[in-house]
Design a protein around this motif. Structure first.
Motif, PDB file in Angstrom:
ATOM      1  N   LEU A  61      -5.884  -3.977   2.846  1.00 23.66           N
ATOM      2  CA  LEU A  61      -4.749  -3.159   3.287  1.00 23.66           C
ATOM      3  C   LEU A  61      -4.019  -2.559   2.087  1.00 23.66           C
ATOM      4  O   LEU A  61      -3.537  -1.424   2.155  1.00 23.66           O
ATOM      5  CB  LEU A  61      -3.776  -3.986   4.130  1.00 23.66           C
ATOM      6  CG  LEU A  61      -4.219  -4.282   5.549  1.00 23.66           C
ATOM      7  CD1 LEU A  61      -3.257  -5.257   6.211  1.00 23.66           C
ATOM      8  CD2 LEU A  61      -4.324  -3.000   6.368  1.00 23.66           C
ATOM      9  N   ASP A  62      -3.946  -3.313   0.996  1.00 23.93           N
ATOM     10  CA  ASP A  62      -3.317  -2.773  -0.219  1.00 23.93           C
ATOM     11  C   ASP A  62      -4.098  -1.573  -0.743  1.00 23.93           C
ATOM     12  O   ASP A  62      -3.512  -0.601  -1.223  1.00 23.93           O
ATOM     13  CB  ASP A  62      -3.202  -3.852  -1.295  1.00 23.93           C
ATOM     14  CG  ASP A  62      -2.107  -4.866  -1.006  1.00 23.93           C
ATOM     15  OD1 ASP A  62      -1.237  -4.604  -0.136  1.00 23.93           O
ATOM     16  OD2 ASP A  62      -2.120  -5.938  -1.644  1.00 23.93           O
ATOM     17  N   VAL A  63      -5.421  -1.610  -0.639  1.00 21.01           N
ATOM     18  CA  VAL A  63      -6.249  -0.455  -1.035  1.00 21.01           C
ATOM     19  C   VAL A  63      -5.890   0.731  -0.144  1.00 21.01           C
ATOM     20  O   VAL A  63      -5.673   1.848  -0.627  1.00 21.01           O
ATOM     21  CB  VAL A  63      -7.756  -0.784  -0.944  1.00 21.01           C
ATOM     22  CG1 VAL A  63      -8.600   0.476  -1.098  1.00 21.01           C
ATOM     23  CG2 VAL A  63      -8.134  -1.818  -1.986  1.00 21.01           C
ATOM     24  N   GLY A  64      -5.828   0.493   1.158  1.00 28.25           N
ATOM     25  CA  GLY A  64      -5.448   1.558   2.090  1.00 28.25           C
ATOM     26  C   GLY A  64      -4.064   2.099   1.797  1.00 28.25           C
ATOM     27  O   GLY A  64      -3.825   3.312   1.866  1.00 28.25           O
ATOM     28  N   ALA A  65      -3.138   1.220   1.459  1.00 27.58           N
ATOM     29  CA  ALA A  65      -1.774   1.640   1.144  1.00 27.58           C
ATOM     30  C   ALA A  65      -1.758   2.561  -0.074  1.00 27.58           C
ATOM     31  O   ALA A  65      -1.027   3.564  -0.105  1.00 27.58           O
ATOM     32  CB  ALA A  65      -0.890   0.415   0.898  1.00 27.58           C
ATOM     33  N   ARG A  66      -2.577   2.258  -1.057  1.00 21.21           N
ATOM     34  CA  ARG A  66      -2.628   3.089  -2.269  1.00 21.21           C
ATOM     35  C   ARG A  66      -3.124   4.492  -1.969  1.00 21.21           C
ATOM     36  O   ARG A  66      -2.676   5.456  -2.594  1.00 21.21           O
ATOM     37  CB  ARG A  66      -3.489   2.404  -3.327  1.00 21.21           C
ATOM     38  CG  ARG A  66      -2.785   1.209  -3.927  1.00 21.21           C
ATOM     39  CD  ARG A  66      -3.574   0.578  -5.069  1.00 21.21           C
ATOM     40  NE  ARG A  66      -3.050  -0.753  -5.302  1.00 21.21           N
ATOM     41  CZ  ARG A  66      -3.649  -1.879  -4.911  1.00 21.21           C
ATOM     42  NH1 ARG A  66      -4.812  -1.845  -4.311  1.00 21.21           N
ATOM     43  NH2 ARG A  66      -3.092  -3.041  -5.153  1.00 21.21           N
ATOM     44  N   VAL A  67      -4.021   4.621  -0.996  1.00 23.19           N
ATOM     45  CA  VAL A  67      -4.490   5.954  -0.589  1.00 23.19           C
ATOM     46  C   VAL A  67      -3.311   6.791  -0.109  1.00 23.19           C
ATOM     47  O   VAL A  67      -3.259   7.997  -0.323  1.00 23.19           O
ATOM     48  CB  VAL A  67      -5.574   5.840   0.509  1.00 23.19           C
ATOM     49  CG1 VAL A  67      -5.866   7.187   1.154  1.00 23.19           C
ATOM     50  CG2 VAL A  67      -6.846   5.234  -0.071  1.00 23.19           C
ATOM     51  N   PHE A  68      -2.349   6.143   0.529  1.00 23.37           N
ATOM     52  CA  PHE A  68      -1.183   6.837   1.065  1.00 23.37           C
ATOM     53  C   PHE A  68       0.004   6.840   0.095  1.00 23.37           C
ATOM     54  O   PHE A  68       1.112   7.216   0.468  1.00 23.37           O
ATOM     55  CB  PHE A  68      -0.773   6.220   2.406  1.00 23.37           C
ATOM     56  CG  PHE A  68      -1.674   6.652   3.526  1.00 23.37           C
ATOM     57  CD1 PHE A  68      -1.356   7.749   4.307  1.00 23.37           C
ATOM     58  CD2 PHE A  68      -2.861   5.990   3.772  1.00 23.37           C
ATOM     59  CE1 PHE A  68      -2.197   8.167   5.320  1.00 23.37           C
ATOM     60  CE2 PHE A  68      -3.713   6.402   4.792  1.00 23.37           C
ATOM     61  CZ  PHE A  68      -3.381   7.491   5.563  1.00 23.37           C
ATOM     62  N   GLY A  69      -0.222   6.420  -1.153  1.00 23.48           N
ATOM     63  CA  GLY A  69       0.815   6.508  -2.169  1.00 23.48           C
ATOM     64  C   GLY A  69       1.753   5.320  -2.246  1.00 23.48           C
ATOM     65  O   GLY A  69       2.800   5.398  -2.894  1.00 23.48           O
ATOM     66  N   TYR A  70       1.397   4.208  -1.636  1.00 22.46           N
ATOM     67  CA  TYR A  70       2.210   2.997  -1.699  1.00 22.46           C
ATOM     68  C   TYR A  70       1.502   1.972  -2.568  1.00 22.46           C
ATOM     69  O   TYR A  70       0.285   1.974  -2.690  1.00 22.46           O
ATOM     70  CB  TYR A  70       2.426   2.410  -0.297  1.00 22.46           C
ATOM     71  CG  TYR A  70       3.263   3.287   0.589  1.00 22.46           C
ATOM     72  CD1 TYR A  70       4.647   3.164   0.615  1.00 22.46           C
ATOM     73  CD2 TYR A  70       2.672   4.257   1.395  1.00 22.46           C
ATOM     74  CE1 TYR A  70       5.415   3.972   1.422  1.00 22.46           C
ATOM     75  CE2 TYR A  70       3.436   5.066   2.212  1.00 22.46           C
ATOM     76  CZ  TYR A  70       4.812   4.926   2.218  1.00 22.46           C
ATOM     77  OH  TYR A  70       5.569   5.741   3.013  1.00 22.46           O
ATOM     78  N   ASP A  71       2.282   1.064  -3.149  1.00 24.37           N
ATOM     79  CA  ASP A  71       1.698   0.033  -4.000  1.00 24.37           C
ATOM     80  C   ASP A  71       1.115  -1.133  -3.207  1.00 24.37           C
ATOM     81  O   ASP A  71       0.218  -1.815  -3.679  1.00 24.37           O
ATOM     82  CB  ASP A  71       2.731  -0.508  -4.985  1.00 24.37           C
ATOM     83  CG  ASP A  71       3.113   0.521  -6.031  1.00 24.37           C
ATOM     84  OD1 ASP A  71       2.256   1.346  -6.401  1.00 24.37           O
ATOM     85  OD2 ASP A  71       4.282   0.507  -6.473  1.00 24.37           O
ATOM     86  N   ALA A  72       1.673  -1.375  -2.020  1.00 27.47           N
ATOM     87  CA  ALA A  72       1.238  -2.541  -1.250  1.00 27.47           C
ATOM     88  C   ALA A  72       1.419  -2.291   0.242  1.00 27.47           C
ATOM     89  O   ALA A  72       2.272  -1.494   0.656  1.00 27.47           O
ATOM     90  CB  ALA A  72       2.036  -3.774  -1.674  1.00 27.47           C
ATOM     91  N   ALA A  73       0.649  -3.010   1.037  1.00 30.84           N
ATOM     92  CA  ALA A  73       0.735  -2.893   2.495  1.00 30.84           C
ATOM     93  C   ALA A  73       2.085  -3.360   3.025  1.00 30.84           C
ATOM     94  O   ALA A  73       2.515  -2.921   4.088  1.00 30.84           O
ATOM     95  CB  ALA A  73      -0.389  -3.696   3.138  1.00 30.84           C
ATOM     96  N   THR A  74       2.748  -4.230   2.289  1.00 37.81           N
ATOM     97  CA  THR A  74       4.063  -4.713   2.728  1.00 37.81           C
ATOM     98  C   THR A  74       5.104  -3.601   2.726  1.00 37.81           C
ATOM     99  O   THR A  74       6.153  -3.748   3.344  1.00 37.81           O
ATOM    100  CB  THR A  74       4.556  -5.867   1.837  1.00 37.81           C
ATOM    101  OG1 THR A  74       4.532  -5.432   0.476  1.00 37.81           O
ATOM    102  CG2 THR A  74       3.679  -7.100   2.005  1.00 37.81           C
TER     103      THR A  74
END
Length: 121
Positions: A61-74
């Motif tokens: 999920l953290d990888v996915g979050a990075r695609v959207f410009g976030y550092d972490a899924a949290t």
């Protein structure tokens, strides 16, 4: 001569299958309250998922979050419509399967923003 495959090279662990099942279940929980991690928690209400599988889910999920410009899924609320797209990227990250490509591509397109207008109509 064989044609190249559209399968992402992945390195599955003994817990990858459980992590993928949990992510697919978490996607069905979205939208919901909390972060994307809360959606994974809702997908496993009994807490039966092994800790290593849970960690693999969150890392994906953290990888996915990075695609959207976030550092972490949290940092991403599971109440957002686009939260499911982050999970799609996470699933593809773990499986690399051709069947998961359409959902992942849709997510990548959404993360990239609107498509450019053509110069001629």
């Amino acid at each position: 001569m064989s044609l190249p495959t559209t399968r992402l090279s992945v390195a599955p662990t003994p817990h990858t299958a459980a992590a993928v099942r949990a992510l697919r279940s978490a996607r069905r929980q979205v939208p919901c309250a909390g972060s994307l991690c809360a959606a994974v928690d809702r997908a496993d209400p009994a807490g039966a998922m092994p800790a290593a599988a849970y960690s693999e889910c969150i890392a994906a999920l953290d990888v996915g979050a990075r695609v959207f410009g976030y550092d972490a899924a949290t940092e991403i609320g599971a109440h957002c419509d686009d939260a499911a797209l982050v999970i799609d990227v996470a699933v593809y990250h773990l499986t690399g399967a051709a069947g998961d490509i359409p959902a992942a591509l849709n997510a990548f397109r959404r993360a990239a923003g609107p498509l450019l207008e053509p110069t001629r109509h």
